[in-house]
Design an enzyme around this catalytic site. Sequence first.
Site, PDB file in Angstrom:
ATOM      1  N   HIS A  18     -17.936  -5.090  -1.748  1.00 47.46           N
ATOM      2  CA  HIS A  18     -18.009  -6.048  -0.632  1.00 47.46           C
ATOM      3  C   HIS A  18     -17.894  -5.271   0.671  1.00 47.46           C
ATOM      4  CE1 HIS A  18     -13.676  -5.664  -0.130  1.00 47.46           C
ATOM      5  NE2 HIS A  18     -13.474  -6.025  -1.401  1.00 47.46           N
ATOM      6  N   HIS A  21     -15.297  -2.382   1.274  1.00 46.55           N
ATOM      7  CA  HIS A  21     -15.647  -1.043   0.780  1.00 46.55           C
ATOM      8  C   HIS A  21     -16.716  -0.416   1.674  1.00 46.55           C
ATOM      9  CE1 HIS A  21     -14.827  -3.448  -3.050  1.00 46.55           C
ATOM     10  NE2 HIS A  21     -13.774  -2.655  -2.929  1.00 46.55           N
ATOM     11  N   CYS A 126       3.061  -3.497 -11.090  1.00 41.70           N
ATOM     12  CA  CYS A 126       1.959  -4.381 -10.686  1.00 41.70           C
ATOM     13  C   CYS A 126       0.681  -3.779 -11.246  1.00 41.70           C
ATOM     14  CB  CYS A 126       1.853  -4.518  -9.168  1.00 41.70           C
ATOM     15  SG  CYS A 126       0.315  -5.364  -8.690  1.00 41.70           S
ATOM     16  N   CYS A 143       4.395  -8.776  -6.143  1.00 39.67           N
ATOM     17  CA  CYS A 143       3.860  -7.527  -5.580  1.00 39.67           C
ATOM     18  C   CYS A 143       3.741  -7.630  -4.055  1.00 39.67           C
ATOM     19  CB  CYS A 143       2.491  -7.270  -6.197  1.00 39.67           C
ATOM     20  SG  CYS A 143       1.625  -5.932  -5.373  1.00 39.67           S
ATOM     21  N   LYS A 295      -7.548 -11.483   4.473  1.00 39.88           N
ATOM     22  CA  LYS A 295      -8.095 -10.408   3.667  1.00 39.88           C
ATOM     23  C   LYS A 295      -9.047 -11.015   2.624  1.00 39.88           C
ATOM     24  CE  LYS A 295      -6.886  -6.473   1.052  1.00 39.88           C
ATOM     25  NZ  LYS A 295      -6.290  -6.173  -0.211  1.00 39.88           N
ATOM     26  N   LYS A 298     -10.777 -12.193  -4.414  1.00 40.42           N
ATOM     27  CA  LYS A 298     -11.479 -12.985  -5.418  1.00 40.42           C
ATOM     28  C   LYS A 298     -11.013 -14.432  -5.368  1.00 40.42           C
ATOM     29  CE  LYS A 298     -12.833 -10.180  -9.338  1.00 40.42           C
ATOM     30  NZ  LYS A 298     -12.338  -9.465 -10.486  1.00 40.42           N
TER      31      LYS A 298
HETATM   32  N1  MSP Z   1      -9.492   3.313  -6.524  1.00 41.01           N
HETATM   33  C1  MSP Z   1      -8.547   3.254  -5.473  1.00 41.01           C
HETATM   34  C2  MSP Z   1      -8.708   4.429  -4.531  1.00 41.01           C
HETATM   35  C3  MSP Z   1      -8.569   5.765  -5.177  1.00 41.01           C
HETATM   36  S1  MSP Z   1      -8.878   7.057  -4.047  1.00 41.01           S
HETATM   37  C4  MSP Z   1      -8.458   8.420  -4.878  1.00 41.01           C
HETATM   38  C5  MSP Z   1      -8.746   1.959  -4.678  1.00 41.01           C
HETATM   39  N2  MSP Z   1      -9.923   1.352  -4.843  1.00 41.01           N
HETATM   40  S2  MSP Z   1     -10.339  -0.034  -4.151  1.00 41.01           S
HETATM   41  O1  MSP Z   1     -11.693  -0.268  -4.576  1.00 41.01           O
HETATM   42  O2  MSP Z   1      -9.385  -1.035  -4.457  1.00 41.01           O
HETATM   43  O3  MSP Z   1     -10.260   0.177  -2.624  1.00 41.01           O
HETATM   44  C6  MSP Z   1     -10.990   1.194  -2.041  1.00 41.01           C
HETATM   45  C7  MSP Z   1     -10.873   1.161  -0.550  1.00 41.01           C
HETATM   46  O4  MSP Z   1     -11.417  -0.028  -0.029  1.00 41.01           O
HETATM   47  C8  MSP Z   1      -9.439   1.257  -0.047  1.00 41.01           C
HETATM   48  O5  MSP Z   1      -9.376   2.200   1.017  1.00 41.01           O
HETATM   49  C9  MSP Z   1      -9.178  -0.112   0.507  1.00 41.01           C
HETATM   50  O6  MSP Z   1      -8.295  -0.046   1.580  1.00 41.01           O
HETATM   51  C10 MSP Z   1     -10.570  -0.488   0.973  1.00 41.01           C
HETATM   52  N3  MSP Z   1     -10.698  -1.915   1.166  1.00 41.01           N
HETATM   53  C11 MSP Z   1     -10.764  -2.885   0.213  1.00 41.01           C
HETATM   54  N4  MSP Z   1     -10.809  -4.083   0.869  1.00 41.01           N
HETATM   55  C12 MSP Z   1     -10.757  -3.889   2.199  1.00 41.01           C
HETATM   56  C13 MSP Z   1     -10.913  -4.689   3.322  1.00 41.01           C
HETATM   57  N5  MSP Z   1     -10.997  -5.981   3.256  1.00 41.01           N
HETATM   58  N6  MSP Z   1     -10.983  -4.065   4.526  1.00 41.01           N
HETATM   59  C14 MSP Z   1     -11.010  -2.714   4.664  1.00 41.01           C
HETATM   60  N7  MSP Z   1     -10.870  -1.948   3.622  1.00 41.01           N
HETATM   61  C15 MSP Z   1     -10.499  -2.497   2.409  1.00 41.01           C
HETATM   62  O7  MSP Z   1      -7.852   1.575  -3.964  1.00 41.01           O
END
Ligand code: MSP
Length: 503
Positions: A18, A21, A126, A143, A295, A298
């Site tokens: 989304h 990411h 968690c 959590c 934020k 899902k």
């Molecule tokens: N797999 C771990 C990271 C391991 S790095 C060695 C992880 N994955 S994640 O898919 O959950 O998140 C990846 C990144 O996306 C994180 O930096 C997280 O902060 C970012 N984001 C997920 N949702 C977000 C927003 N709504 N806004 C900005 N970034 C966010 O954590």
Amino acid sequence: MGKFYVTTPIYYVNDAPHIGHAYTSVVGDAVTRWHRLLDDDVFFLTGTDEHGLKQKQAADDLGISPQELADRFSVRFREAADLLDIQYDDFIRTTEPRHYKAVQTFMQKIYDNGDIEKGTYEGLYCVACEAYYTEDELVDGCCPIHTGRPVELMREENYFFKLSRYEDRLLEYYDQHPEAVRPQTRLNEVLGFIRGGLQDFSMSRSAFDWGVPLPWDPSHVAWVWFDALPNYITAVGYGEDDERFDYWWPVDYHLVGKDILRFHAVYWPAMLMAAGLDPPKGVFAHGWLLVSGEKMSKTKANKITAAELVDDFGVDAVRYEFLRDITFGQDGDFSWEGMLARYNADLANNLGNLLSRVATVVGKKCEGAGPAPQDGSPLQTIAADVYAATADAWERVAPHEALEATWRLIRETNAYLETNEPWKADPGPVVDAVMGDALEALRIVSVLAWPALPKTTTEIWRRIGLSGSPADQRLPDAAAWGGYPGGLSVEKGQPLFPRKQAD
Ligand code: MSP
């Protein structure tokens, strides 16, 4: 020429990509593109995080194997990156053999150095975070990150990483390298956490086998973060190609969301130290991209995908929105209305309009041939100031400021045209001089804005008759006044950014 190594987090494959990411990836891409223009040797890494209990459970829910889940979703992350023109140099997957090899070498090294020991652990876990919490850290018994999600009591015989031994060394490192965590407020958070006392943490799991086996005890697999973080060293040849590894490591920036700062700025540097490696030169934590103040999740069904926005606005406009409208490091609210307003103001009315005016006047008053700029043009000093401000902001990883600075040249050029009104004047040297200046400003803007708008700036470059593309330009030379040669054929074409209305 320097080297510049930047990473995004690797994304979990239990969920579809989304814009949260996409946001980190776009920032990483734009920053590294800026360094490509500086002629730095750039390595930009992204990828997917595919092991651990959360992935296993997601696969079980779908009735497929965790490998199949990873294969299905990893592709979607790669497609999402490609859709946004993310120019990554490598896309790593933690299920690749090269990664198994590197993680095993890394763990063995720490084990041999004596900082991994066996013990029993009981704690509140968690699953969504893949992390234990203490009672104090919970919010209403749940959590602290995943609001309302209950934690589970887990008891395991595990291997522990002796994090507690690293308090002093971490504090000393940050004392000597305060720039290693940014923004500054995040450094304070990290220091507070370290000073509060570091607990050893369990770095292996034996209740399931979806992970990298410990080389000295294959009945355990690495805890997902102990497997995920080393992706950053696998990709540059750790344990495989020492020369390559020594060239790229330590990384210049890990770009991460604020939720995973602790893993990157406390656990990871300590793990690296334990393996005899240097900590990251920089960890830059950004805020949340919020949708109407909340934020994305899902459960709230408020997830927006980049593809939906690209359909509405085009790739470059989406990139521009992320880079320009959100202060990197802070939370930013994303809304469709906000994006529309920014699109119309900066892209349609400013940049798009400038190109269209210039091409129209050159067509009517200069027989379609773009004149050369004047030496000593009023826009010349502005362009020099704009370059300095733009370069300074990219250097500090402040894309919103960099683009604001670049857009000053666009605004000033529009104002210059409005003052001189070449469309009202008779063809001749006066009109030629003004149009040459405007074309030169557009040339410089195309280079400076290329990291944010690669497609559009390449198209402007072509329409004003230049050969090659902004990607081939090198700074600072390409920003110096006087590069537009004159005598090139200028094409009007369709509007770059047709104005849009809310519907
Ligand atoms: N797999 C771990 C990271 C391991 S790095 C060695 C992880 N994955 S994640 O898919 O959950 O998140 C990846 C990144 O996306 C994180 O930096 C997280 O902060 C970012 N984001 C997920 N949702 C977000 C927003 N709504 N806004 C900005 N970034 C966010 O954590």
